[in-house]
Design a protein around this motif. Sequence first.
Motif, PDB file in Angstrom:
ATOM      1  N   ASP A  95       0.823  -1.210   0.000  1.00 64.44           N
ATOM      2  CA  ASP A  95       0.000   0.000   0.000  1.00 64.44           C
ATOM      3  C   ASP A  95       0.860   1.264   0.000  1.00 64.44           C
ATOM      4  OD1 ASP A  95      -2.416  -1.364  -0.056  1.00 64.44           O
ATOM      5  OD2 ASP A  95      -2.488  -1.561   2.133  1.00 64.44           O
ATOM      6  N   THR A  96       2.032   1.200   0.638  1.00 62.21           N
ATOM      7  CA  THR A  96       2.938   2.348   0.692  1.00 62.21           C
ATOM      8  C   THR A  96       4.367   1.873   0.463  1.00 62.21           C
ATOM      9  OG1 THR A  96       3.377   2.167   3.069  1.00 62.21           O
ATOM     10  CG2 THR A  96       1.441   3.461   2.405  1.00 62.21           C
ATOM     11  N   SER A 104       4.604   1.531  -3.330  1.00 58.92           N
ATOM     12  CA  SER A 104       3.166   1.659  -3.541  1.00 58.92           C
ATOM     13  C   SER A 104       2.843   1.424  -5.011  1.00 58.92           C
ATOM     14  CB  SER A 104       2.711   3.059  -3.128  1.00 58.92           C
ATOM     15  OG  SER A 104       3.230   4.015  -4.046  1.00 58.92           O
ATOM     16  N   ASN A 154      -0.545 -10.979  -1.945  1.00 54.77           N
ATOM     17  CA  ASN A 154      -0.835  -9.563  -1.714  1.00 54.77           C
ATOM     18  C   ASN A 154      -0.160  -8.692  -2.770  1.00 54.77           C
ATOM     19  OD1 ASN A 154      -1.744  -7.258   0.078  1.00 54.77           O
ATOM     20  ND2 ASN A 154       0.477  -6.950   0.169  1.00 54.77           N
ATOM     21  N   LEU A 167      -2.119  -6.663  -5.911  1.00 54.96           N
ATOM     22  CA  LEU A 167      -1.993  -5.204  -6.030  1.00 54.96           C
ATOM     23  C   LEU A 167      -1.428  -4.818  -7.391  1.00 54.96           C
ATOM     24  CD1 LEU A 167      -0.676  -4.244  -2.468  1.00 54.96           C
ATOM     25  CD2 LEU A 167      -2.852  -3.529  -3.503  1.00 54.96           C
ATOM     26  N   LYS A 179      -3.825  -2.648  -9.680  1.00 56.08           N
ATOM     27  CA  LYS A 179      -3.549  -1.216  -9.595  1.00 56.08           C
ATOM     28  C   LYS A 179      -2.358  -0.753 -10.436  1.00 56.08           C
ATOM     29  CE  LYS A 179      -5.621  -0.667  -5.018  1.00 56.08           C
ATOM     30  NZ  LYS A 179      -5.489  -0.079  -3.657  1.00 56.08           N
TER      31      LYS A 179
END
Length: 433
Positions: free
Chosen positions: A260-261, A333, A369, A373, A377
């Motif tokens: 996420d980051t 990210s 995960n 992502l 994304k």
Amino acid sequence: MKFVWFNLQPWPDLPQNFRQDHRSVWVDIPSSLFDPERAHEVYNTYLDQLEFADELGYDGIGCNEHHQNGYGLMPSPNLIAAALSRRTSDAAICVIGNSIVGYNPPTRVAEEFAMLDCISGGRLIAGFPVGTPMDTNFCLGQIPALTRDKYVESHELIVRAWTEPEPFAFDGRYTQLRHVNIWPRPVQQPHPPVYIPGGGSIETWDFCLDHDYNYSYLSFSGYKAGKSLLDGFWQRRDERGDRDDNPYRASFAQIIAVADTDEEAERLYAEHILYFFNNCLHVYPGFADPPGYRTLKTLKAGKLSQLRKESMELFQKLTWKDLVESGAVIAGSPDTVAEQMETLAADLRVGTVFCLMHTGNMPDWKVRNSSQLFAEKVMPRLRNLWSDHDPSPWWCSPMAERRTNDAASVDAARRPVDARRPSDPVSDVEGAL
């Protein structure tokens, strides 16, 4: 762009002091470090991850061939590919590849790749690596100075076996066969697309251009260090007067980790990627470049020597910061990863990326995960980077109508004998008896 979810399938349980106690992860690594019962879980987890990548929409799923090592547990990638052909529906099956110099006779590769193409319905991408010196010369016993000559002959035999419809005799320097007449034959005609994995040899550029194959630069130094090799490939194309600059003529392997980051990416993945660089790339220098393996042309070019120097300097540091800043690892990210992937594609001019989403001893949940992502994304932002170029000459062409292993058919196949329909032929015979 095309994205291949690629898994080296390394051994995740090398001891903490492996680098200090053992001289190499390849060739002479003690087999006492391998646990067959643990391998049952490891292999099936890796297969699950490859199937998951198909579900996520990756264009391809990939495997390769290595021997006697803890770096990649696939001495027979065709076994992995066969399992994936049955358990996946859409992704290309990318076997990058079979070390064709080690097969006697090489028609074995032609036969097994044809089987995979038939089982998968035309989803095979066939890789023909010369092979690392560790595999080809030390594990398989091939003479380094003869490796490339034998490779060229093996390639000729395989392609003729795929494309000539009538039996023929082959009288080569290394292989003599009175009857070459392979059954089965591949679905894709004249044959599946061919990828040539390169490790830095100049001759590979000409070989790919001569046959219109994909040049696949597979390295762990990252996209910044790899630029000189890809620049050399495109420069060689220009020197030959070939004006086709289609980026799908080239591909590149890159370690990728998405969170996420940026900070979370380091927290989640740093220990596993450092495990890979410290342990899985720990190769005795005497195995890596035996006399005769590199040609004089490659040695004179000097590009490989410079790249190795940069890699050795990098691998001696082995901090997360150095790996990320050097481009050996693209991590962070979705925004950070997408930005660097755009730079990779533009600077290297590659249409296909082999995404190394599993690295070292990364546990399954972290692999999934990161992979999800990236698929959700990052990939959508990169899809149209080369929309003005046609990938089809260097990508598979599946059959329009293919059998799918859906849940209903699987359930039907698993029914016990007494649950068969009355109209089943076997049931009718059983009733008569």
